[in-house]
Design a protein around this motif. Structure first.
Motif, PDB file in Angstrom:
ATOM      1  N   PRO A   1       0.827  -1.217   0.000  1.00  0.00           N
ATOM      2  CA  PRO A   1       0.000   0.000   0.000  1.00  0.00           C
ATOM      3  C   PRO A   1       0.853   1.255   0.000  1.00  0.00           C
ATOM      4  CG  PRO A   1       0.297  -0.737   2.244  1.00  0.00           C
ATOM      5  CD  PRO A   1       1.042  -1.732   1.367  1.00  0.00           C
ATOM      6  N   PHE A   2       0.267   2.382  -0.346  1.00  0.00           N
ATOM      7  CA  PHE A   2       0.902   3.657  -0.072  1.00  0.00           C
ATOM      8  C   PHE A   2       0.739   3.920   1.421  1.00  0.00           C
ATOM      9  CE2 PHE A   2       0.094   4.458  -4.646  1.00  0.00           C
ATOM     10  CZ  PHE A   2       1.375   4.842  -5.015  1.00  0.00           C
ATOM     11  N   ALA A   3       1.765   4.439   2.054  1.00  0.00           N
ATOM     12  CA  ALA A   3       1.690   4.721   3.487  1.00  0.00           C
ATOM     13  C   ALA A   3       0.541   5.677   3.800  1.00  0.00           C
ATOM     14  CB  ALA A   3       3.015   5.295   3.980  1.00  0.00           C
ATOM     15  N   SER A   4       0.329   6.646   2.912  1.00  0.00           N
ATOM     16  CA  SER A   4      -0.742   7.625   3.146  1.00  0.00           C
ATOM     17  C   SER A   4      -2.111   6.955   3.192  1.00  0.00           C
ATOM     18  CB  SER A   4      -0.714   8.708   2.070  1.00  0.00           C
ATOM     19  OG  SER A   4      -0.795   8.138   0.772  1.00  0.00           O
ATOM     20  N   ASP A   5      -2.296   5.894   2.411  1.00  0.00           N
ATOM     21  CA  ASP A   5      -3.561   5.156   2.442  1.00  0.00           C
ATOM     22  C   ASP A   5      -3.651   4.268   3.679  1.00  0.00           C
ATOM     23  OD1 ASP A   5      -4.346   6.268   0.021  1.00  0.00           O
ATOM     24  OD2 ASP A   5      -3.522   4.617  -1.168  1.00  0.00           O
ATOM     25  N   ALA A   6      -2.549   3.582   3.984  1.00  0.00           N
ATOM     26  CA  ALA A   6      -2.544   2.664   5.116  1.00  0.00           C
ATOM     27  C   ALA A   6      -2.747   3.388   6.442  1.00  0.00           C
ATOM     28  CB  ALA A   6      -1.233   1.885   5.145  1.00  0.00           C
ATOM     29  N   LEU A   7      -2.310   4.645   6.503  1.00  0.00           N
ATOM     30  CA  LEU A   7      -2.373   5.397   7.759  1.00  0.00           C
ATOM     31  C   LEU A   7      -3.529   6.398   7.802  1.00  0.00           C
ATOM     32  CD1 LEU A   7       1.441   6.121   8.163  1.00  0.00           C
ATOM     33  CD2 LEU A   7       0.088   4.431   9.410  1.00  0.00           C
ATOM     34  N   ARG A   8      -4.413   6.323   6.817  1.00  0.00           N
ATOM     35  CA  ARG A   8      -5.485   7.316   6.711  1.00  0.00           C
ATOM     36  C   ARG A   8      -6.328   7.422   7.983  1.00  0.00           C
ATOM     37  NH1 ARG A   8      -4.699  10.626   3.302  1.00  0.00           N
ATOM     38  NH2 ARG A   8      -4.841   9.288   1.471  1.00  0.00           N
ATOM     39  N   GLU A   9      -6.622   6.296   8.607  1.00  0.00           N
ATOM     40  CA  GLU A   9      -7.505   6.308   9.771  1.00  0.00           C
ATOM     41  C   GLU A   9      -6.870   6.950  10.995  1.00  0.00           C
ATOM     42  OE1 GLU A   9      -9.024   2.440  10.546  1.00  0.00           O
ATOM     43  OE2 GLU A   9     -10.121   2.293   8.644  1.00  0.00           O
ATOM     44  N   THR A  10      -5.551   7.115  10.995  1.00  0.00           N
ATOM     45  CA  THR A  10      -4.895   7.736  12.145  1.00  0.00           C
ATOM     46  C   THR A  10      -5.155   9.237  12.209  1.00  0.00           C
ATOM     47  OG1 THR A  10      -2.832   8.264  10.978  1.00  0.00           O
ATOM     48  CG2 THR A  10      -3.029   6.049  11.957  1.00  0.00           C
ATOM     49  N   GLY A  11      -5.498   9.811  11.066  1.00  0.00           N
ATOM     50  CA  GLY A  11      -5.693  11.254  11.008  1.00  0.00           C
ATOM     51  C   GLY A  11      -4.419  12.028  10.747  1.00  0.00           C
ATOM     52  N   PHE A  12      -3.285  11.320  10.706  1.00  0.00           N
ATOM     53  CA  PHE A  12      -1.995  11.976  10.490  1.00  0.00           C
ATOM     54  C   PHE A  12      -1.491  11.828   9.058  1.00  0.00           C
ATOM     55  CE2 PHE A  12      -1.776  10.532  15.021  1.00  0.00           C
ATOM     56  CZ  PHE A  12      -1.925  11.783  15.589  1.00  0.00           C
ATOM     57  N   ALA A  13      -2.146  11.022   8.271  1.00  0.00           N
ATOM     58  CA  ALA A  13      -1.641  10.720   6.925  1.00  0.00           C
ATOM     59  C   ALA A  13      -1.644  11.958   6.041  1.00  0.00           C
ATOM     60  CB  ALA A  13      -2.488   9.616   6.296  1.00  0.00           C
ATOM     61  N   GLU A  14      -0.634  12.044   5.188  1.00  0.00           N
ATOM     62  CA  GLU A  14      -0.559  13.150   4.240  1.00  0.00           C
ATOM     63  C   GLU A  14      -1.689  13.045   3.223  1.00  0.00           C
ATOM     64  OE1 GLU A  14       3.076  12.736   2.070  1.00  0.00           O
ATOM     65  OE2 GLU A  14       2.370  10.992   0.971  1.00  0.00           O
ATOM     66  N   ARG A  15      -1.969  14.155   2.614  1.00  0.00           N
ATOM     67  CA  ARG A  15      -2.980  14.195   1.560  1.00  0.00           C
ATOM     68  C   ARG A  15      -2.379  14.868   0.332  1.00  0.00           C
ATOM     69  NH1 ARG A  15      -7.799  12.752   3.694  1.00  0.00           N
ATOM     70  NH2 ARG A  15      -8.006  12.828   5.953  1.00  0.00           N
ATOM     71  N   ASP A  16      -2.996  14.627  -0.827  1.00  0.00           N
ATOM     72  CA  ASP A  16      -2.511  15.278  -2.039  1.00  0.00           C
ATOM     73  C   ASP A  16      -2.468  16.784  -1.817  1.00  0.00           C
ATOM     74  OD1 ASP A  16      -2.534  12.779  -3.053  1.00  0.00           O
ATOM     75  OD2 ASP A  16      -4.039  13.123  -4.599  1.00  0.00           O
ATOM     76  N   GLY A  17      -1.364  17.391  -2.165  1.00  0.00           N
ATOM     77  CA  GLY A  17      -1.200  18.828  -1.979  1.00  0.00           C
ATOM     78  C   GLY A  17      -0.394  19.196  -0.752  1.00  0.00           C
ATOM     79  N   ASP A  18      -0.082  18.196   0.100  1.00  0.00           N
ATOM     80  CA  ASP A  18       0.666  18.475   1.321  1.00  0.00           C
ATOM     81  C   ASP A  18       2.164  18.660   1.078  1.00  0.00           C
ATOM     82  OD1 ASP A  18      -1.576  18.406   2.876  1.00  0.00           O
ATOM     83  OD2 ASP A  18      -1.190  16.452   3.781  1.00  0.00           O
ATOM     84  N   ILE A  19       2.657  18.128  -0.038  1.00  0.00           N
ATOM     85  CA  ILE A  19       4.098  18.154  -0.275  1.00  0.00           C
ATOM     86  C   ILE A  19       4.465  19.394  -1.092  1.00  0.00           C
ATOM     87  CG2 ILE A  19       6.046  16.895  -1.227  1.00  0.00           C
ATOM     88  CD1 ILE A  19       4.409  14.353  -0.963  1.00  0.00           C
ATOM     89  N   PRO A  20       5.285  20.286  -0.550  1.00  0.00           N
ATOM     90  CA  PRO A  20       5.582  21.555  -1.245  1.00  0.00           C
ATOM     91  C   PRO A  20       6.269  21.394  -2.588  1.00  0.00           C
ATOM     92  CG  PRO A  20       7.026  21.243   0.659  1.00  0.00           C
ATOM     93  CD  PRO A  20       5.952  20.222   0.759  1.00  0.00           C
ATOM     94  N   TYR A  21       7.111  20.341  -2.750  1.00  0.00           N
ATOM     95  CA  TYR A  21       7.822  20.175  -4.024  1.00  0.00           C
ATOM     96  C   TYR A  21       7.028  19.359  -5.039  1.00  0.00           C
ATOM     97  CZ  TYR A  21       9.022  15.702  -1.812  1.00  0.00           C
ATOM     98  OH  TYR A  21       8.955  14.488  -1.163  1.00  0.00           O
ATOM     99  N   ASP A  22       5.877  18.826  -4.630  1.00  0.00           N
ATOM    100  CA  ASP A  22       5.062  18.001  -5.534  1.00  0.00           C
ATOM    101  C   ASP A  22       3.593  18.113  -5.139  1.00  0.00           C
ATOM    102  OD1 ASP A  22       4.264  16.235  -7.449  1.00  0.00           O
ATOM    103  OD2 ASP A  22       5.155  14.464  -6.547  1.00  0.00           O
TER     104      ASP A  22
END
Length: 222
Positions: free
Chosen positions: A67-88
């Motif tokens: 999985p992508f870590a962002s998907d696997a950790l979504r329920e924690t509330g800490f996962a990154e979302r699209d647009g969170d990364i300044p260089y991408d």
């Protein structure tokens, strides 16, 4: 330099990949994981100094079930979302899970990380050829090798070090599983400059290739 980079990848040599001035502006060590040795891991941590990761082709990652870590950790509330990364800002990161091979001890030593990367390549090779090894029987998580899952459209969608290294592996016709590590600057606390990375490459006879060269080759040959 792209042809030389492809040949070096084919030969199991470390190459230096610079992404883009407009992106991270970083240079990574990159080597096909099935050719990786403990000496290469040692060199990465001493001469590069960034995070040692293993990039995996999207087709293999899908078949293995990574999985992508962002998907696997979504329920924690800490996962990154699209647009969170300044260089991408249009994509999420390529981070998947962190693993150790079950035959390692702590997982962090040069020997342990080499074993993990080598065996990861075996699983990627099997997955790319239609086979399927039992991933969970050989690897455990959390571990000390960060896995990077390349975008399903590779450079047509995302142009990070993950996709650049996997694209070069594809061009070289080798198993698309590549261990990479960012080059950092001991003096500035930042990424090593492109100029200094190029000088390191010349000094140590390593091929330096830019993301622009890789992307041009991709657009002309893919």
């Amino acid at each position: 330099m792209i042809e030389k980079a492809i040949e070096a990848m084919k030969n199991g040599e470390i190459i230096l990949i610079y992404d883009f001035d407009s992106r991270e502006g970083e240079t990574d060590f990159a080597i096909r994981s099935d050719a990786l040795t403990r000496e290469d891991i040692c060199r990465m941590r001493k001469d590069a100094g960034g995070l040692i990761c293993t990039a995996i082709h999207p087709k293999a990652a899908e078949k293995i079930g990574l999985p992508f870590a962002s998907d696997a950790l979504r329920e924690t509330g800490f996962a990154e979302r699209d647009g969170d990364i300044p260089y991408d800002p249009k994509n999420h990161s390529s981070f998947s899970i962190w693993v150790n091979h079950k035959d390692t001890f702590t997982g962090i030593t040069d020997n342990d990380r080499t074993l993990t990367a080598n065996r990861l390549s075996d699983h990627v090779k099997s997955a790319m050829n239609g086979g399927k090894l039992n991933f969970s029987s050989e690897f455990r998580t959390p571990g000390h090798m960060a896995l990077l899952r390349a975008n399903e459209k590779l450079l047509d969608q995302r142009r990070g070090q993950t996709e650049l290294s996997i694209a070069i592996a594809e061009f070289a016709g080798v198993t698309p599983c590549v261990t990479i590590c960012e080059m950092l600057d001991d003096n500035t606390g930042k990424a090593l400059s492109k100029k200094d990375a190029m000088e390191y490459g010349k000094k140590h006879n390593l091929v330096f290739v830019s993301g622009d060269e890789v992307l041009e080759y991709w657009n002309n040959n893919h």
